[in-house]
Write a protein that holds these residues in place. Structure first.
Motif, PDB file in Angstrom:
ATOM      1  N   UNK A  88       0.835  -1.204   0.000  1.00  0.00           N
ATOM      2  CA  UNK A  88       0.000   0.000   0.000  1.00  0.00           C
ATOM      3  C   UNK A  88       0.871   1.257   0.000  1.00  0.00           C
ATOM      4  N   UNK A  89       1.890   1.268   0.854  1.00  0.00           N
ATOM      5  CA  UNK A  89       2.770   2.434   0.933  1.00  0.00           C
ATOM      6  C   UNK A  89       3.546   2.634  -0.364  1.00  0.00           C
ATOM      7  N   UNK A  90       3.948   1.526  -0.987  1.00  0.00           N
ATOM      8  CA  UNK A  90       4.663   1.632  -2.256  1.00  0.00           C
ATOM      9  C   UNK A  90       3.747   2.198  -3.338  1.00  0.00           C
ATOM     10  N   UNK A  93       3.420   6.020  -3.376  1.00  0.00           N
ATOM     11  CA  UNK A  93       4.531   6.785  -3.935  1.00  0.00           C
ATOM     12  C   UNK A  93       4.731   6.521  -5.430  1.00  0.00           C
ATOM     13  N   UNK A  94       3.891   5.663  -5.989  1.00  0.00           N
ATOM     14  CA  UNK A  94       3.989   5.331  -7.411  1.00  0.00           C
ATOM     15  C   UNK A  94       3.334   6.452  -8.224  1.00  0.00           C
ATOM     16  N   UNK A  95       4.098   7.062  -9.117  1.00  0.00           N
ATOM     17  CA  UNK A  95       3.602   8.218  -9.879  1.00  0.00           C
ATOM     18  C   UNK A  95       2.442   7.868 -10.813  1.00  0.00           C
ATOM     19  N   UNK A  96       2.229   6.594 -11.071  1.00  0.00           N
ATOM     20  CA  UNK A  96       1.127   6.187 -11.945  1.00  0.00           C
ATOM     21  C   UNK A  96      -0.224   6.287 -11.244  1.00  0.00           C
ATOM     22  N   UNK A  97      -0.196   6.315  -9.890  1.00  0.00           N
ATOM     23  CA  UNK A  97      -1.434   6.225  -9.138  1.00  0.00           C
ATOM     24  C   UNK A  97      -1.748   7.515  -8.389  1.00  0.00           C
ATOM     25  N   UNK A  98      -3.002   7.652  -8.025  1.00  0.00           N
ATOM     26  CA  UNK A  98      -3.455   8.764  -7.195  1.00  0.00           C
ATOM     27  C   UNK A  98      -4.136   8.161  -5.979  1.00  0.00           C
ATOM     28  N   UNK A  99      -4.500   8.997  -5.004  1.00  0.00           N
ATOM     29  CA  UNK A  99      -5.195   8.435  -3.843  1.00  0.00           C
ATOM     30  C   UNK A  99      -6.214   9.410  -3.282  1.00  0.00           C
ATOM     31  N   UNK A 100      -7.135   8.861  -2.533  1.00  0.00           N
ATOM     32  CA  UNK A 100      -8.215   9.637  -1.914  1.00  0.00           C
ATOM     33  C   UNK A 100      -8.440   9.122  -0.510  1.00  0.00           C
ATOM     34  N   UNK A 113     -16.723  -1.858  -0.612  1.00  0.00           N
ATOM     35  CA  UNK A 113     -17.282  -1.217  -1.808  1.00  0.00           C
ATOM     36  C   UNK A 113     -16.225  -0.628  -2.739  1.00  0.00           C
ATOM     37  N   UNK A 114     -15.127  -0.135  -2.161  1.00  0.00           N
ATOM     38  CA  UNK A 114     -14.067   0.443  -2.989  1.00  0.00           C
ATOM     39  C   UNK A 114     -13.074  -0.628  -3.437  1.00  0.00           C
ATOM     40  N   UNK A 115     -12.749  -1.559  -2.547  1.00  0.00           N
ATOM     41  CA  UNK A 115     -11.719  -2.553  -2.844  1.00  0.00           C
ATOM     42  C   UNK A 115     -12.084  -3.430  -4.036  1.00  0.00           C
ATOM     43  N   UNK A 116     -13.362  -3.615  -4.285  1.00  0.00           N
ATOM     44  CA  UNK A 116     -13.805  -4.511  -5.356  1.00  0.00           C
ATOM     45  C   UNK A 116     -13.898  -3.829  -6.710  1.00  0.00           C
ATOM     46  N   UNK A 117     -13.634  -2.513  -6.773  1.00  0.00           N
ATOM     47  CA  UNK A 117     -13.789  -1.780  -8.030  1.00  0.00           C
ATOM     48  C   UNK A 117     -12.556  -1.911  -8.927  1.00  0.00           C
ATOM     49  N   UNK A 118     -12.765  -2.101 -10.228  1.00  0.00           N
ATOM     50  CA  UNK A 118     -11.627  -2.137 -11.167  1.00  0.00           C
ATOM     51  C   UNK A 118     -10.862  -0.822 -11.100  1.00  0.00           C
ATOM     52  N   UNK A 119      -9.547  -0.909 -11.102  1.00  0.00           N
ATOM     53  CA  UNK A 119      -8.720   0.286 -11.058  1.00  0.00           C
ATOM     54  C   UNK A 119      -8.294   0.690  -9.668  1.00  0.00           C
ATOM     55  N   UNK A 120      -8.906   0.097  -8.641  1.00  0.00           N
ATOM     56  CA  UNK A 120      -8.492   0.374  -7.264  1.00  0.00           C
ATOM     57  C   UNK A 120      -7.350  -0.573  -6.916  1.00  0.00           C
ATOM     58  N   UNK A 121      -6.218  -0.006  -6.542  1.00  0.00           N
ATOM     59  CA  UNK A 121      -5.008  -0.790  -6.267  1.00  0.00           C
ATOM     60  C   UNK A 121      -4.998  -1.314  -4.833  1.00  0.00           C
ATOM     61  N   UNK A 122      -5.380  -0.452  -3.885  1.00  0.00           N
ATOM     62  CA  UNK A 122      -5.317  -0.833  -2.475  1.00  0.00           C
ATOM     63  C   UNK A 122      -6.234   0.064  -1.661  1.00  0.00           C
ATOM     64  N   UNK A 123      -6.820  -0.501  -0.611  1.00  0.00           N
ATOM     65  CA  UNK A 123      -7.653   0.279   0.314  1.00  0.00           C
ATOM     66  C   UNK A 123      -7.176  -0.013   1.734  1.00  0.00           C
ATOM     67  N   UNK A 124      -6.829   1.040   2.451  1.00  0.00           N
ATOM     68  CA  UNK A 124      -6.343   0.922   3.833  1.00  0.00           C
ATOM     69  C   UNK A 124      -7.306   1.637   4.760  1.00  0.00           C
ATOM     70  N   UNK A 125      -7.740   0.978   5.817  1.00  0.00           N
ATOM     71  CA  UNK A 125      -8.627   1.608   6.799  1.00  0.00           C
ATOM     72  C   UNK A 125      -7.826   2.073   7.999  1.00  0.00           C
ATOM     73  N   UNK A 153      -7.700   5.242  -0.321  1.00  0.00           N
ATOM     74  CA  UNK A 153      -7.878   4.469  -1.549  1.00  0.00           C
ATOM     75  C   UNK A 153      -6.799   4.858  -2.551  1.00  0.00           C
ATOM     76  N   UNK A 154      -5.984   3.908  -2.953  1.00  0.00           N
ATOM     77  CA  UNK A 154      -5.003   4.131  -4.006  1.00  0.00           C
ATOM     78  C   UNK A 154      -5.609   3.587  -5.293  1.00  0.00           C
ATOM     79  N   UNK A 155      -5.647   4.425  -6.327  1.00  0.00           N
ATOM     80  CA  UNK A 155      -6.308   3.999  -7.556  1.00  0.00           C
ATOM     81  C   UNK A 155      -5.534   4.430  -8.792  1.00  0.00           C
ATOM     82  N   UNK A 156      -5.787   3.717  -9.872  1.00  0.00           N
ATOM     83  CA  UNK A 156      -5.178   4.023 -11.163  1.00  0.00           C
ATOM     84  C   UNK A 156      -6.131   4.955 -11.908  1.00  0.00           C
ATOM     85  N   UNK A 157      -5.772   6.236 -12.086  1.00  0.00           N
ATOM     86  CA  UNK A 157      -6.684   7.188 -12.724  1.00  0.00           C
ATOM     87  C   UNK A 157      -6.985   6.872 -14.181  1.00  0.00           C
TER      88      UNK A 157
END
Length: 205
Positions: A88-90, A93-100, A113-125, A153-157
């Motif tokens: 998740x931490x990596x 810092x990956x320039x390809x991804x954004x987070x919310x 609900x977020x973890x199961x979506x296509x394009x979501x890389x990782x979800x941390x609570x 939420x780390x996701x691929x925009x």
């Protein structure tokens, strides 16, 4: 999953009476109780229960008693894969991804609900937005630290836009209720959207 014993069933019913069992956990347990009462095989019911608890179990986000129960019903040789915090931490810092970072009631209910979506890389609570460094669960629920329960939420925009995440967020929460969400009441359950450039990190649970 191993064979379910009378001791397992006893521990299961005790969890329903356990004051520390969270609302979302209790909902899963009550569903399993209804299935058992309807005559479904205990092995099948507990396998479904294990599946529903797994997303939180791998993140160590179940309450202690439910964690013990979850681990006890797994077969002796079966190990639940733990959440990969380093991954998740990596990804952060990956320039390809954004987070919310979104808060909106119990964070356990917001992971799936977020973890199961296509394009979501990782979800941390975890907790964010408060005045105390590394607060405990008890400190946050006492409403004394200013923290809210949230998900990062780390996701691929290129596959999932921030607008799409927001659209899902509005479906999950009631933005007009600043006293919590559904049965989760208190300041730590307020719905809040954090702008990530103003929040340095999420304190994981």
């Amino acid at each position: 999953m191993r064979t379910i014993t009378e001791q397992d069933l006893s521990a299961f019913y005790n969890l329903l009476l356990e004051p520390g069992t969270r609302d979302w956990e209790r909902q899963q347990l009550l569903k399993a109780k209804e299935q058992l009462a309807a005559g479904q095989a205990s092995t099948t019911v507990f396998a479904e229960l294990e599946h529903s608890l797994r997303p939180l179990a791998v993140r160590n986000n179940l309450t202690p008693a439910v964690t013990d129960f979850y681990q006890s019903i797994m077969s002796d040789g079966e190990q639940s894969q733990q959440y990969d915090y380093a991954r998740h931490q990596a990804a952060l810092t990956d320039s390809r991804y954004d987070h919310a970072i979104f808060a909106g009631g119990c964070f356990w209910c917001m992971v799936e609900p977020f973890a199961l979506r296509p394009g979501v890389i990782s979800v941390l609570s975890g907790y964010t937005g408060g005045r105390v460094d590394s607060p405990t669960y008890d400190q946050v629920t006492s409403q004394a630290t200013g923290h809210v329960e949230a998900v990062e939420i780390v996701f691929d925009p290129n596959k999932m836009s921030y607008a799409e995440l927001l659209k899902l967020y509005w479906q999950i929460i009631d933005p007009t209720d600043d006293g919590g969400q559904i049965n989760d009441r208190g300041d730590s359950y307020r719905p809040i959207i954090f702008v990530h450039r103003q929040i340095t990190s999420l304190i994981r649970t």
